[in-house]
Design an enzyme around this catalytic site. Structure first.
Site, PDB file in Angstrom:
ATOM      1  CD  GLU A  21     -67.991 -50.647  43.930  1.00  0.00           C
ATOM      2  OE1 GLU A  21     -66.705 -50.383  43.689  1.00  0.00           O
ATOM      3  OE2 GLU A  21     -68.201 -51.901  43.586  1.00  0.00           O
ATOM      4  CE  LYS A  65     -64.966 -48.034  41.315  1.00  0.00           C
ATOM      5  NZ  LYS A  65     -65.933 -48.953  41.905  1.00  0.00           N
TER       6      LYS A  65
END
Length: 120
Positions: free
Chosen positions: A21, A98
């Site tokens: 990520e 997100k």
């Protein structure tokens, strides 16, 4: 008391607990709501008498550019800067989402919301 909202600030950033990520990054959405006394600016028509939404957007973009493991950390940094840099802000709420998080399912987004009031 009035409310200023800056909604759906879209940024690409590198947050997350997984190494991938922070390397690859992903899309985020940030929503901001601040409460302030807007009566003076409503009468003077002067930018110096209000909370500048350009300032709010800039703070969000600058803080989102700093990688963090947790969205809570990013949201708290944004709140801290709002209160430290603009004395008119009495209350603020920051939502950080997100988009398409890697959590093993068909999930549109995950969102954290933090609110804080000025401590006098």
């Amino acid at each position: 008391m009035g409310i200023i909202k800056v909604e759906n600030i879209r940024v690409y950033a590198h947050h997350g607990c997984l190494k991938e990520e922070t390397i690859i990054g992903s899309d985020y959405r940030v929503d901001v709501e601040v409460k302030a006394d807007l009566s003076t600016s409503a009468n003077t028509d002067e930018l110096n008498d209000t909370v500048d939404y350009v300032f709010l957007n800039r703070v969000v973009r600058e803080e989102m550019a700093i990688p963090s493991k947790l969205l809570e950390t990013v949201a708290q940094r944004i709140l801290n800067r709002f209160f430290n840099e603009d004395q008119l802000i009495q209350k603020a709420t920051v939502s950080v989402s997100k988009i398409n998080p890697p959590i093993g399912g068909d999930v549109e987004m995950v969102t954290i919301v933090l609110s804080e009031e000025r401590k006098n």
